[in-house]
Write an enzyme that holds these catalytic residues in place. Structure first.
Site, PDB file in Angstrom:
ATOM      1  N   GLY A  16       0.819  -1.205   0.000  1.00 47.55           N
ATOM      2  CA  GLY A  16       0.000   0.000   0.000  1.00 47.55           C
ATOM      3  C   GLY A  16       0.855   1.257   0.000  1.00 47.55           C
ATOM      4  O   GLY A  16       2.083   1.209  -0.176  1.00 47.55           O
ATOM      5  N   TYR A 147     -14.868   3.383  11.284  1.00 49.02           N
ATOM      6  CA  TYR A 147     -13.413   3.266  11.130  1.00 49.02           C
ATOM      7  C   TYR A 147     -12.692   3.838  12.345  1.00 49.02           C
ATOM      8  O   TYR A 147     -11.733   3.242  12.854  1.00 49.02           O
ATOM      9  CB  TYR A 147     -12.993   4.002   9.861  1.00 49.02           C
ATOM     10  CG  TYR A 147     -11.515   3.978   9.562  1.00 49.02           C
ATOM     11  CD1 TYR A 147     -10.915   2.848   9.016  1.00 49.02           C
ATOM     12  CD2 TYR A 147     -10.711   5.095   9.812  1.00 49.02           C
ATOM     13  CE1 TYR A 147      -9.563   2.827   8.718  1.00 49.02           C
ATOM     14  CE2 TYR A 147      -9.354   5.080   9.519  1.00 49.02           C
ATOM     15  CZ  TYR A 147      -8.787   3.946   8.976  1.00 49.02           C
ATOM     16  OH  TYR A 147      -7.440   3.929   8.696  1.00 49.02           O
ATOM     17  N   LYS A 151     -10.104   1.896  14.998  1.00 49.51           N
ATOM     18  CA  LYS A 151      -8.714   2.328  15.181  1.00 49.51           C
ATOM     19  C   LYS A 151      -8.431   2.712  16.630  1.00 49.51           C
ATOM     20  O   LYS A 151      -7.349   2.430  17.164  1.00 49.51           O
ATOM     21  CB  LYS A 151      -8.408   3.500  14.246  1.00 49.51           C
ATOM     22  CG  LYS A 151      -8.251   3.099  12.787  1.00 49.51           C
ATOM     23  CD  LYS A 151      -7.011   2.237  12.571  1.00 49.51           C
ATOM     24  CE  LYS A 151      -6.716   1.985  11.122  1.00 49.51           C
ATOM     25  NZ  LYS A 151      -5.497   1.190  10.914  1.00 49.51           N
ATOM     26  N   THR A 175      -1.030  12.254  10.245  1.00 46.01           N
ATOM     27  CA  THR A 175      -2.019  13.109   9.613  1.00 46.01           C
ATOM     28  C   THR A 175      -2.208  12.619   8.176  1.00 46.01           C
ATOM     29  O   THR A 175      -1.741  11.548   7.812  1.00 46.01           O
ATOM     30  CB  THR A 175      -1.564  14.575   9.662  1.00 46.01           C
ATOM     31  OG1 THR A 175      -0.177  14.655   9.296  1.00 46.01           O
ATOM     32  CG2 THR A 175      -1.725  15.154  11.062  1.00 46.01           C
TER      33      THR A 175
END
Length: 325
Positions: A16, A147, A151, A175
């Site tokens: 990724g 989500y 997390k 960020t």
């Protein structure tokens, strides 16, 4: 530095955006703080190697690799509108993935795990800048609560594993990330890759560039190659289980409108830009403090935003046929 005679570092989500950047930095960086070390073996796992939402498959991956350290990047991710549409999927699949990876890491005696969180985990109603002490001090924004809560629970799990078993499981909070090997899908990407692809298509067709929202929201963006270095530093040198924000300074915050200005310049787009104000902006700002990082790693040099954006545009144009889109 990692103390093992040989450290085997498993990177989940290895192809990724961030996994590819880590691989690039490990191979090319000459700074010993971030580049390859002779006692390290890096393994970049993908969904083809194991379905991490499946407990048995995850354990089998760890049995094959026997990692001593893990950088956990694998997740179900997507842009604003996909998060809004599939809240339950984002919650459930990420809970399964994270639980399986941390359980396998404990089962196989992994010495350290660094997991990737997101600034979307912070409360919607808060003061700015946000810092590491504020993660659980209120509900996240409604647009991506599935989500965000999945997390957040990584931090809870890290503390529980440490308290019960002494595991050194920690997490980082980047960020907004962008760079080569991003997902440039028009419907399922984050802001910069999505805008970049839209701008490319508008230039090719001679049509207007239509951007969702008002362009007013503010964000801090970190170049994936910079973040890769900070992940490597965290793995080797950051010893706390308390999460750490990995971010450019507050002064580097930029509006979506200014991003579009830089992007059209970099892409050479001279057409008309139209703002579709019927579309949601999402959270207006998520300004994060990088004070803790700056104190622990003074003098770290972030790539200037325009330079990083130009490099990302160049990579996209050169790899258009094979880029995720």
């Amino acid at each position: 530095m990692l103390a093992n005679p040989e450290s085997v570092i498993l990177v989940t989500g290895g192809t990724g955006l961030v996994g590819s950047a880590i691989k690039h930095v490990i191979k090319t960086c000459q700074d010993p703080r971030f580049g390859a070390l002779p006692n390290e073996k890096w393994v970049y796992a993908t969904s083809k190697d194991a379905d991490l939402s499946d407990r048995t498959a995850t354990l089998a991956l760890f049995e094959r690799i026997h990692p001593t350290h893990v950088i956990h990047l694998a997740a179900m991710v997507g842009g604003l509108f996909r998060n809004m549409k599939y809240q339950s999927d984002f919650l459930r699949l990420n809970l399964l993935i994270n639980d399986n990876v941390l359980h396998a890491a404990h089962t196989y005696g992994v010495k350290k795990v660094v997991s990737c969180l997101s600034t979307c985990i912070f409360p919607d109603k808060t003061t700015y800048p946000i810092d590491e002490t504020m993660i659980h001090s209120g509900p996240p924004h409604d647009s991506n609560y599935g989500y965000a809560y999945a997390k957040r629970l990584i931090d809870v799990q890290n503390r529980a594993y440490n308290q019960q078993y002494g595991c050194q499981f920690t997490s980082v909070i980047p960020t907004n990330i962008f760079g080569p090997n991003d997902n440039f899908d028009l419907e399922d990407s984050h802001v910069i890759p999505g805008l970049l692809h839209k701008c490319y298509l508008a230039k090719q067709s001679g049509q207007d560039l239509i951007v969702s929202g008002t362009g007013l929201p503010l964000r801090q963006f970190i170049y994936s190659h910079d973040l890769a270095k900070l992940f490597i530093w965290t793995l080797r040198e950051y010893d706390s289980i308390v999460p750490i924000i990995l971010s450019v300074p507050e002064s580097a915050e930029i509006s979506i409108r200014d991003i579009v200005t830089h992007l059209t310049k970099s892409m050479g787009f001279t057409g008309n830009v139209r703002w579709d104000k019927t579309k949601a902006d999402g959270q207006y700002r998520k300004t994060a403090s990088n004070k803790k990082l700056a104190e622990l790693l003074p003098g770290f040099e972030f790539t200037p935003f325009e330079e990083a954006l130009d490099a990302t545009v160049k990579w996209f144009l050169e790899n258009y046929e094979t880029a995720r889109k």
